[in-house]
Design a protein around this motif. Structure first.
Motif, PDB file in Angstrom:
ATOM      1  N   UNK A  66       0.856  -1.189   0.000  1.00  0.00           N
ATOM      2  CA  UNK A  66       0.000   0.000   0.000  1.00  0.00           C
ATOM      3  C   UNK A  66       0.891   1.238   0.000  1.00  0.00           C
ATOM      4  N   UNK A  89       0.440   4.347   0.473  1.00  0.00           N
ATOM      5  CA  UNK A  89       0.284   5.334   1.539  1.00  0.00           C
ATOM      6  C   UNK A  89       1.033   4.925   2.805  1.00  0.00           C
ATOM      7  N   UNK A  90       1.394   3.639   2.882  1.00  0.00           N
ATOM      8  CA  UNK A  90       2.080   3.198   4.086  1.00  0.00           C
ATOM      9  C   UNK A  90       3.580   3.119   3.919  1.00  0.00           C
ATOM     10  N   UNK A 110       6.916   3.614   4.470  1.00  0.00           N
ATOM     11  CA  UNK A 110       7.437   4.124   5.733  1.00  0.00           C
ATOM     12  C   UNK A 110       8.029   5.539   5.616  1.00  0.00           C
ATOM     13  N   UNK A 140       5.542   8.983   6.181  1.00  0.00           N
ATOM     14  CA  UNK A 140       5.256   9.656   7.455  1.00  0.00           C
ATOM     15  C   UNK A 140       6.521   9.893   8.257  1.00  0.00           C
TER      16      UNK A 140
END
Lengths: 123, 123
Positions: free
Chosen positions: B1, B3-4, B6, B9
């Motif tokens: 995914x 958006x994940x 690392x 964020x």
């Protein structure tokens, strides 16, 4: 100065704002049935201790719900976003967007052009 | 995914991400000659202790520069964003926007419609 309206940045709910928790909540948004502790841990690249600590903050804020699934050796902890948590996250994202636009205004950058490229000086 | 991812964020620089520091930097962006300690304090609604603490973090990260202006009883501390600080803030805002869009995608919300109104369930 409107961008400094105190409630603007005070609206950034701290239980959500922390980067790892932001990643956890974003991941959980897409999982209506919740996600296992081990999956969350590996997908968000967190250690057992870090994940436990962040989930505790989110659970105490009512953003997630933890429950055991299965029995005995096959049991595992399932993490699910609560309806209140989803609403809080939407409110947070709305505040975040206002903060972002306020900052771009202060920098006198064209908001519409910003996503296309970062206007950094050559370093 | 995606958006994940690392780094997404993890790119949210912590010295900038804290809400009060976000407000301070945003305010300083618009002041090329810097701003006095007392003005910053009142405009951002912070106490002496809180402002000092946040300015120390920002100074150690090279984001702001503090210097004394004037002499004797008329002297005061002036706070100014450094060129490196401005670049770091732009990079931060770029990461923040990616995080925001990733979250809106996960929530399956129409990004273009989001600023117009928050699609909350009636509570």
């Amino acid at each position: 100065m409107e961008i400094l309206n105190k409630p603007l940045w005070n609206d950034l709910e701290k239980s959500i704002h922390e980067p790892a928790r932001l990643a956890l909540i974003t991941r959980l948004c897409a999982e209506k049935d919740g996600l296992g502790f081990q999956d969350l841990k590996s997908e968000c690249g967190l250690t057992d201790g870090n994940l436990s600590r962040h989930l505790k903050v989110l659970e105490e804020a009512g953003i997630i719900h933890l429950h055991k699934v299965g029995k005995g050796r096959r049991s595992h902890t399932c993490v699910k976003l609560t309806p209140d948590g989803r609403e809080a996250f939407l409110r947070y994202l709305y505040s975040l967007e206002k903060v972002l636009h306020g900052a771009l205004d202060a920098l006198e950058l064209d908001t519409a052009e910003f996503p296309a490229g970062l206007p950094l000086a050559a370093s």
